[in-house]
Design an enzyme around this catalytic site. Sequence first.
Site, PDB file in Angstrom:
ATOM      1  CB  THR A   1      20.598  -0.920 -37.970  1.00 22.78           C
ATOM      2  OG1 THR A   1      19.272  -0.951 -37.472  1.00 22.78           O
ATOM      3  CG2 THR A   1      20.592  -0.415 -39.401  1.00 22.78           C
ATOM      4  CB  SER A   2      25.438  -0.743 -36.237  1.00 29.34           C
ATOM      5  OG  SER A   2      25.290  -1.420 -35.008  1.00 29.34           O
TER       6      SER A   2
ATOM      7  CG  HIS B   1      -1.840  -1.118   1.259  1.00 31.72           C
ATOM      8  ND1 HIS B   1      -1.527  -2.294   1.849  1.00 31.72           N
ATOM      9  CD2 HIS B   1      -3.066  -1.266   0.720  1.00 31.72           C
ATOM     10  CE1 HIS B   1      -2.540  -3.126   1.694  1.00 31.72           C
ATOM     11  NE2 HIS B   1      -3.467  -2.541   1.014  1.00 31.72           N
TER      12      HIS B   1
ATOM     13  NE  ARG C   1      16.492   7.058 -36.283  1.00 28.26           N
ATOM     14  CZ  ARG C   1      17.775   7.159 -35.961  1.00 28.26           C
ATOM     15  NH1 ARG C   1      18.389   8.306 -36.019  1.00 28.26           N
ATOM     16  NH2 ARG C   1      18.444   6.089 -35.576  1.00 28.26           N
TER      17      ARG C   1
ATOM     18  CG  ASP D   1      23.822   8.616 -39.006  1.00 29.70           C
ATOM     19  OD1 ASP D   1      22.660   8.365 -38.627  1.00 29.70           O
ATOM     20  OD2 ASP D   1      24.617   7.747 -39.411  1.00 29.70           O
TER      21      ASP D   1
ATOM     22  N   GLY E   1      25.684  -1.621 -29.398  1.00 26.80           N
ATOM     23  CA  GLY E   1      25.785  -2.532 -30.531  1.00 26.80           C
ATOM     24  C   GLY E   1      27.189  -2.552 -31.110  1.00 26.80           C
TER      25      GLY E   1
ATOM     26  CG  ASP F   1      20.204   0.243 -30.091  1.00 25.22           C
ATOM     27  OD1 ASP F   1      20.373   1.215 -30.862  1.00 25.22           O
ATOM     28  OD2 ASP F   1      19.603  -0.788 -30.425  1.00 25.22           O
ATOM     29  CG  HIS F   2      25.366   3.523 -33.079  1.00 23.30           C
ATOM     30  ND1 HIS F   2      25.152   2.737 -34.191  1.00 23.30           N
ATOM     31  CD2 HIS F   2      26.611   4.060 -33.236  1.00 23.30           C
ATOM     32  CE1 HIS F   2      26.218   2.806 -34.983  1.00 23.30           C
ATOM     33  NE2 HIS F   2      27.118   3.610 -34.423  1.00 23.30           N
ATOM     34  N   GLY F   3      25.917   2.692 -29.409  1.00 19.61           N
ATOM     35  CA  GLY F   3      27.187   2.419 -28.741  1.00 19.61           C
ATOM     36  C   GLY F   3      27.270   0.981 -28.272  1.00 19.61           C
TER      37      GLY F   3
END
Lengths: 579, 579
Positions: free
Chosen positions: B442-443, B217, B541, B554, B402, B398-400
């Site tokens: 993707t990468s 609660h 995108r 980019d 990946g 999430d690019h880094g």
Amino acid sequence: MTHLFNDPARFTDDMLVGFLDAHARYVVAVPGGVVRTRKTRPGKVAVVIGGGSGHYPAFCGTVGPGFADGAVVGNIFTSPSSEDASSVARACHGDSGVLLITGNYAGDVMNFSLAVDQLRREGIDAHYLVVTDDIASAPEGEEAQRRGIAGDFTVFKCACAAAEAGLDLRNVIRVAADANAATRTLGVAFGGCTLPGADSPLFTVPQGKMGVGLGIHGEPGISEEPLPGAEGLAEALVDGVLGDAPRGGTKRIAVILNGLGRTKYEELFVVWGAVARLLRVRGYEVVEPEVGELVTSLDMAGCSLTVMWLNDELEKYWCAPADTPAYRKGAAMTDDGAVRSAVQYEAAAPARQLSQLSDDAGRLGGQYVAQALDAVAKMLADAEDELGRIDAVAGDGDHGRGMVKGSSAAREAANMAVEAGAGQGSVLIAAGARWAAEAGGTSGVLWGSMLSAIGERLGDIGIPDSATIAAAMRAGYDAVKHLGGAAPGDKTMLDAMLPFVEELQRLVDDGQPWSQAWTAAAGVAGEAAKATADLRPKIGRARPLAERSVGTPDPGATSLAMCARVVADCFVLTPKRDC
Amino acid sequence: MTHLFNDPARFTDDMLVGFLDAHARYVVAVPGGVVRTRKTRPGKVAVVIGGGSGHYPAFCGTVGPGFADGAVVGNIFTSPSSEDASSVARACHGDSGVLLITGNYAGDVMNFSLAVDQLRREGIDAHYLVVTDDIASAPEGEEAQRRGIAGDFTVFKCACAAAEAGLDLRNVIRVAADANAATRTLGVAFGGCTLPGADSPLFTVPQGKMGVGLGIHGEPGISEEPLPGAEGLAEALVDGVLGDAPRGGTKRIAVILNGLGRTKYEELFVVWGAVARLLRVRGYEVVEPEVGELVTSLDMAGCSLTVMWLNDELEKYWCAPADTPAYRKGAAMTDDGAVRSAVQYEAAAPARQLSQLSDDAGRLGGQYVAQALDAVAKMLADAEDELGRIDAVAGDGDHGRGMVKGSSAAREAANMAVEAGAGQGSVLIAAGARWAAEAGGTSGVLWGSMLSAIGERLGDIGIPDSATIAAAMRAGYDAVKHLGGAAPGDKTMLDAMLPFVEELQRLVDDGQPWSQAWTAAAGVAGEAAKATADLRPKIGRARPLAERSVGTPDPGATSLAMCARVVADCFVLTPKRDC
């Protein structure tokens, strides 16, 4: 915030271990993802869904009879590799081809397309299709560019049910394409999700705003607008989705109100009530809606509305049964009782009849009581936040809310009783019954029984003398003590009420008129309420929390003393008539 | 934060409207709560559960065949009134008595006890029982003082299944009491929930800490401890619950890992993997565990572990089917395929054989490539956060992650290929395959195809001359362009890569050695990557998000240029051997 992980880089692997263990009845692991525990039967098309993780139940949570044959499992918000996709498809494939479906994202498109190339080289009749339901991501006329979000679910569901029904690959593809062409989604977000190991969310939305047109990978929305109430949000979502209706859409629709993770069921139901009403007003018939979490985005706050315009074939597949880890449709067991008629439950219990025996003096007393309850209700409305704050120290902070609800309802009931000619006793009894019924909770039932006991003792005839009033207050105290099972010193409302009734009794015994004695007794109660800060509660609250409450007065004792003071002011500082 | 409401004071009423609409197949409204759509059949005991709202699926979400006959619905975190409780029980009662069950809270105890008194006055054989599973709320020996939290679910489930099986009231009560005596729960919280209309949570937990022994609660925990990893939390929960095992408990247990609202399925599965392993190590057999949200606390962050020690009777009722709005157990449809053998899926696809045709020069080249990939992987590990930040502007950040996963896997594959005697071409092909497979996304697939194409062009024999290296880079560019479907100017990695390969080609054509030309080309790529800040992405995108990305370079182009620079440094600034 994602709090629970070991090595963030291994989050998806760790997640899969737990998922597979908990749902061993449904799924087994293969390289790249999960498949049903039973092989695809001869003649059945296999349907493989997938994409990045972080969307549970999508995608692995819907593998099982009636739904997907397998799910390709990528890392959080990351497309699985083409090797993953071809591996899962290879494991699922029976003898009749395989359809792979994902949302429309560049990574998924590349990897699943490469996987289809590879599978075809191996002689497997493989096909790939993307879901494009997100109306915010590209305008009409460019539907093929749109992202796939919660509409993944309607498309997957229909394609999988068609495969389960035995359609061949060309027809399963046709059903999937039809479902996609008939599905539209619009989403909103109130706050972003946090990737495992990250210490801040992927985006934030200012308080009081919402991002419109969010994605399901932590992408922010496409515009920021003021956050409306639930009704306003329902209208915005319904307008948005219906405004993008496909040509030739019928009036029968499958609907999903999807929570993204942190927007909970209760909120979704509040919105759903308005969405359902708006859809009906516009002539739509909603077929087996889903209100809950089907395609999430970790702990993102937000929701989306998906509509699939149905034809007979899509409706059949939308309604078909399924049995998967996170989504089960169709009755595993049935109820053989008679169908209820709702009408018979209109009245719950016979209401207590107001006394017909009041006299003029009693009716005047009834008016005074109603006026006092009005003053109490006004005071409590002002004190709601303060009482909630005290209660939140070791409780759930609802004491103020409960007292406001109860006293408002009691005031209304008292006024109605006065209108009906009730004396002071019946006015109090009616007020107590409504206080308990409307406030619920601990304070509601205790205040209800207190007021009723006081009313019983005062009766409806004549003006009660000071001794009777003191005795009535003692009766109220006794009722609370009996019902609550607490003793003085347990840090409850009794700790303010006992000093009050004792002081009232003492002064009345000394010959003071009750209204004068009441003022003094209310002062004593106020001091006693403050002194409860030194006590530990003994009942009704977890032992260790009792320690936490030391230093803070008991909220029930505090509000009791505040009420006693207001009633004193009411009867002493102003002429009786106007109080 | 609770974002979606109309009038906060009417939140529960609005919630019920939506719940009843969405689940009209299961439930109808009666004053005070909800009941099944069909009447209780003759001879069947009715089981009524309830309490305050804010705990969905508890309590109204589990009304239906195999589970509860009715649920009393109070306001958020507030006991319903005795009138509510008696009303729902009256509506559910068939001819064989009614059992009311709630968690052990003062308000529920008073209101439901009064309701039972009222029902008995009306001639209904009514009984009341409380759940006391929360081991943190009172010590051993004082079990009766404990609160009811997620163990509500195991007790309700068994009592309801016993009633469905036709046991009489005394025996349903006995089963419920047995289930309660056999159930223990310990919970932790990482953040409090916010009541509708409130602008701050009921409590907060400092980052990196957890509250142990929370209530459901919004009550804070009883102690604050450092937040462990998922493994550590699993151990703390298992130790805590098993340490309070009831006497005579068997080794067969029903288990719930319950999420409180904001702690999502993926996190629960990560914890469950460790919990299941620990329980097995200690000799327990887990019977049909539940990992998910069964008893929530609005959007509270946290989870709890519940264990019910089983006997044959409790196991039978725990495993019995049920069909309710939010909880369905038992298969509505089955799969008739053959049971899978997991073994056959060990290898997904044949691995590509390394070339056996390398010469000494090619093997030396392979070592250089592996060293360059090592430098790339190290650089990307440092750049992970920065790349994620750029990606989060209009993507999912999430690019880094990946790039780190991909380059680390590629480095490992390259080293293994070198060990196996591969030349530069095969080392690159092996590295590309692992980059794509491990990074996904993707990468991943683009870098994988790029490296493989470069490797195909370089071959394993001899030292490639500058023209060959320039041509190989162009082949890599062509592979990315073909697979991704983008064009230069679309704001992708192509926008850094095309200037790079063109400058490399031009300088090599002018007679520069490739390593010198590479350095200059990498500089051009860096400038080109920065210039992508002025562009709008055209594919992959959502259109409106493209606008948001203007002003930010980019991420793919940025990481490509960074990799080109590191490789340049590697071959130019340090002697080849040591790079």
